[in-house]
Design a protein around this motif. Structure first.
Motif, PDB file in Angstrom:
ATOM      1  N   ALA A  18      52.459  54.780  51.630  1.00  0.00           N
ATOM      2  CA  ALA A  18      52.184  53.493  50.989  1.00  0.00           C
ATOM      3  C   ALA A  18      50.696  53.155  51.073  1.00  0.00           C
ATOM      4  O   ALA A  18      50.109  52.614  50.129  1.00  0.00           O
ATOM      5  CB  ALA A  18      53.017  52.395  51.652  1.00  0.00           C
ATOM      6  N   GLY A  19      50.084  53.487  52.212  1.00  0.00           N
ATOM      7  CA  GLY A  19      48.648  53.256  52.356  1.00  0.00           C
ATOM      8  C   GLY A  19      47.840  54.093  51.383  1.00  0.00           C
ATOM      9  O   GLY A  19      46.845  53.625  50.812  1.00  0.00           O
ATOM     10  N   LEU A  20      48.277  55.330  51.179  1.00  0.00           N
ATOM     11  CA  LEU A  20      47.599  56.195  50.212  1.00  0.00           C
ATOM     12  C   LEU A  20      47.707  55.613  48.807  1.00  0.00           C
ATOM     13  O   LEU A  20      46.725  55.589  48.048  1.00  0.00           O
ATOM     14  CB  LEU A  20      48.210  57.597  50.255  1.00  0.00           C
ATOM     15  N   GLY A  21      48.914  55.117  48.491  1.00  0.00           N
ATOM     16  CA  GLY A  21      49.095  54.495  47.181  1.00  0.00           C
ATOM     17  C   GLY A  21      48.223  53.262  47.019  1.00  0.00           C
ATOM     18  O   GLY A  21      47.624  53.037  45.954  1.00  0.00           O
ATOM     19  N   ALA A  22      48.136  52.460  48.089  1.00  0.00           N
ATOM     20  CA  ALA A  22      47.294  51.259  48.032  1.00  0.00           C
ATOM     21  C   ALA A  22      45.829  51.623  47.866  1.00  0.00           C
ATOM     22  O   ALA A  22      45.084  50.962  47.127  1.00  0.00           O
ATOM     23  CB  ALA A  22      47.498  50.434  49.301  1.00  0.00           C
ATOM     24  N   PHE A  23      45.400  52.693  48.542  1.00  0.00           N
ATOM     25  CA  PHE A  23      43.997  53.122  48.445  1.00  0.00           C
ATOM     26  C   PHE A  23      43.653  53.570  47.026  1.00  0.00           C
ATOM     27  O   PHE A  23      42.556  53.311  46.521  1.00  0.00           O
ATOM     28  CB  PHE A  23      43.741  54.262  49.430  1.00  0.00           C
ATOM     29  N   LEU A  24      44.619  54.229  46.368  1.00  0.00           N
ATOM     30  CA  LEU A  24      44.370  54.736  45.019  1.00  0.00           C
ATOM     31  C   LEU A  24      44.489  53.648  43.961  1.00  0.00           C
ATOM     32  O   LEU A  24      43.716  53.623  42.990  1.00  0.00           O
ATOM     33  CB  LEU A  24      45.354  55.871  44.705  1.00  0.00           C
ATOM     34  N   LEU A  25      45.444  52.732  44.149  1.00  0.00           N
ATOM     35  CA  LEU A  25      45.725  51.741  43.116  1.00  0.00           C
ATOM     36  C   LEU A  25      45.039  50.401  43.355  1.00  0.00           C
ATOM     37  O   LEU A  25      44.603  49.743  42.404  1.00  0.00           O
ATOM     38  CB  LEU A  25      47.243  51.528  43.006  1.00  0.00           C
ATOM     39  N   LEU A  26      44.975  49.995  44.629  1.00  0.00           N
ATOM     40  CA  LEU A  26      44.387  48.684  44.963  1.00  0.00           C
ATOM     41  C   LEU A  26      43.395  48.838  46.109  1.00  0.00           C
ATOM     42  O   LEU A  26      43.609  48.325  47.212  1.00  0.00           O
ATOM     43  CB  LEU A  26      45.497  47.693  45.346  1.00  0.00           C
ATOM     44  N   PRO A  27      42.314  49.549  45.898  1.00  0.00           N
ATOM     45  CA  PRO A  27      41.383  49.835  47.000  1.00  0.00           C
ATOM     46  C   PRO A  27      40.794  48.588  47.642  1.00  0.00           C
ATOM     47  O   PRO A  27      40.517  48.575  48.845  1.00  0.00           O
ATOM     48  CB  PRO A  27      40.295  50.688  46.330  1.00  0.00           C
ATOM     49  N   GLU A  28      40.624  47.526  46.867  1.00  0.00           N
ATOM     50  CA  GLU A  28      40.025  46.315  47.429  1.00  0.00           C
ATOM     51  C   GLU A  28      40.968  45.614  48.407  1.00  0.00           C
ATOM     52  O   GLU A  28      40.529  44.861  49.273  1.00  0.00           O
ATOM     53  CB  GLU A  28      39.638  45.354  46.300  1.00  0.00           C
ATOM     54  N   GLN A  29      42.262  45.833  48.246  1.00  0.00           N
ATOM     55  CA  GLN A  29      43.243  45.182  49.128  1.00  0.00           C
ATOM     56  C   GLN A  29      43.843  46.165  50.131  1.00  0.00           C
ATOM     57  O   GLN A  29      44.868  45.892  50.738  1.00  0.00           O
ATOM     58  CB  GLN A  29      44.360  44.564  48.277  1.00  0.00           C
ATOM     59  N   PHE A  30      43.182  47.298  50.284  1.00  0.00           N
ATOM     60  CA  PHE A  30      43.737  48.372  51.122  1.00  0.00           C
ATOM     61  C   PHE A  30      44.007  47.907  52.549  1.00  0.00           C
ATOM     62  O   PHE A  30      45.104  48.086  53.080  1.00  0.00           O
ATOM     63  CB  PHE A  30      42.765  49.556  51.123  1.00  0.00           C
ATOM     64  N   TYR A  31      43.014  47.295  53.200  1.00  0.00           N
ATOM     65  CA  TYR A  31      43.174  46.912  54.605  1.00  0.00           C
ATOM     66  C   TYR A  31      44.305  45.898  54.788  1.00  0.00           C
ATOM     67  O   TYR A  31      45.109  45.989  55.719  1.00  0.00           O
ATOM     68  CB  TYR A  31      41.865  46.345  55.155  1.00  0.00           C
ATOM     69  N   GLY A  32      44.362  44.933  53.903  1.00  0.00           N
ATOM     70  CA  GLY A  32      45.412  43.928  54.018  1.00  0.00           C
ATOM     71  C   GLY A  32      46.802  44.517  53.842  1.00  0.00           C
ATOM     72  O   GLY A  32      47.738  44.183  54.578  1.00  0.00           O
ATOM     73  N   ILE A  33      46.937  45.417  52.863  1.00  0.00           N
ATOM     74  CA  ILE A  33      48.247  46.027  52.606  1.00  0.00           C
ATOM     75  C   ILE A  33      48.681  46.896  53.779  1.00  0.00           C
ATOM     76  O   ILE A  33      49.826  46.831  54.235  1.00  0.00           O
ATOM     77  CB  ILE A  33      48.200  46.852  51.303  1.00  0.00           C
TER      78      ILE A  33
END
Length: 315
Positions: A18-33
């Motif tokens: 899920a973190g990898l997906g967040a990094f690819l799709l929503l990099p600006e919200q990566f840490y929060g996710i």
């Protein structure tokens, strides 16, 4: 594999993906996710890991996880692992402290005395533990085992039932009650109890063994074959249990007319022939339960079935 081993791995993989997906799709919200995922994952783990514990223990597990959650959150937000390490360290320290406080000191001493054979002193100590913490179910279970050793079956059964009443999800208490029934040749009741124990923890081979033994004694050979086969396919705690599991399985298969499979079970039993000496020692040190005579007869039959070279090595 047990859930307690698979669960952390599974949660870690899910969080990583899920973190990898967040990094690819929503990099600006990566840490929060990722912070949210880690926190939710930790809470899910605690909820499942303590599923058989009482409400008090589960509540404390969640409360004590708060420092770890805060540390992980700060670590993700500020990009520094020291926050996460500090938070997790505080949580671990609090969990250790909580466990030390939660377990009565007299219970620990009682368990130690019982393990070295000082039953009377252990009985006195565990009774003090119950008086100090009447809600602590392991004390009742331990006292049941002590009474069983002293051949005081009514009190042993009463305490085992009390342990179950205090924590209906504590499968070790069901195991203790099952041992009490087996010791008295109350096989139908032992069968019912081990069915309940396996409902709570279907991964313990020892419970399948005792279930199969109880069914074998009642001549329920088809059911016993299933239970004993499950026991042999898993990991039994001691060599002598493997020896007995294959022996009883062979006897059941013979009774069911499955001679070829029975011969295979006897061959497998021979692989655990070194357990014969250990089994004899175990029975020599066992109190004079009503069930003991049957177990001694089984040992004699096992000895007849083992190849001579195995018996020579055992001797």
């Amino acid at each position: 594999m047990r859930v307690s081993l698979l669960l952390p791995v599974g949660i870690t993989i899910v969080v990583w993906l899920a973190g990898l997906g967040a990094f690819l799709l929503l990099p600006e919200q990566f840490y929060g996710i990722v912070t949210l995922l880690v926190g939710v994952g930790l809470l899910i783990f605690l909820a499942i890991w303590t599923r058989n514990a009482n409400k008090r223990t589960r509540r404390w597990a969640v409360i004590l996880a708060v420092p770890a959650l805060i540390g992980i959150a700060f670590g993700m937000v500020y990009g520094r692992s020291t926050y996460a390490m500090l938070g997790v360290g505080i949580t671990i320290g609090l969990l250790v402290l909580q466990r030390a406080i939660d377990t009565p000191i007299s219970f620990r001493f009682a368990r130690r005395q019982f393990s070295v054979g000082n039953t009377e002193e252990a009985l006195d100590l565990v009774t003090r533990s119950i008086q100090a913490r009447p809600d602590f179910w392991p004390s009742y279970q331990l006292r049941a085992l002590i009474y069983l050793t002293l051949l005081d079956f009514p009190r042993a059964e009463r305490d085992a039932q009390e342990a179950i009443q205090r924590n209906p999800k504590a499968h070790p208490a069901y195991n203790t009650l099952g041992q009490i029934f087996l010791a008295q040749n109350r096989f139908a009741e032992a069968e019912a109890v081990y069915d309940q124990a396996l409902d709570l923890d279907p991964n313990l081979a020892l419970y399948y063994y005792h279930l199969g033994l109880a069914q074998y004694r009642q001549e329920k050979y088809a059911e016993a074959i299933d239970a004993l086969a499950s026991a042999t396919q898993a990991t039994l705690p001691l060599l002598e249990y493997d020896l007995q599991a294959y022996y009883f399985l062979a006897r059941c298969l013979e009774a069911a007319g499955e001679d070829r499979l029975a011969a295979q079970a006897n061959e497998e039993m021979a692989k655990f022939g070194d357990g014969l000496y250990l089994l004899k020692q175990q029975l020599e040190n066992q109190p004079d339960y009503p069930h003991l005579a049957r177990m001694l007869a089984d040992v004699g039959e096992i000895e007849k079935r083992l190849p001579q070279k195995v018996l020579t090595n055992d001797g």
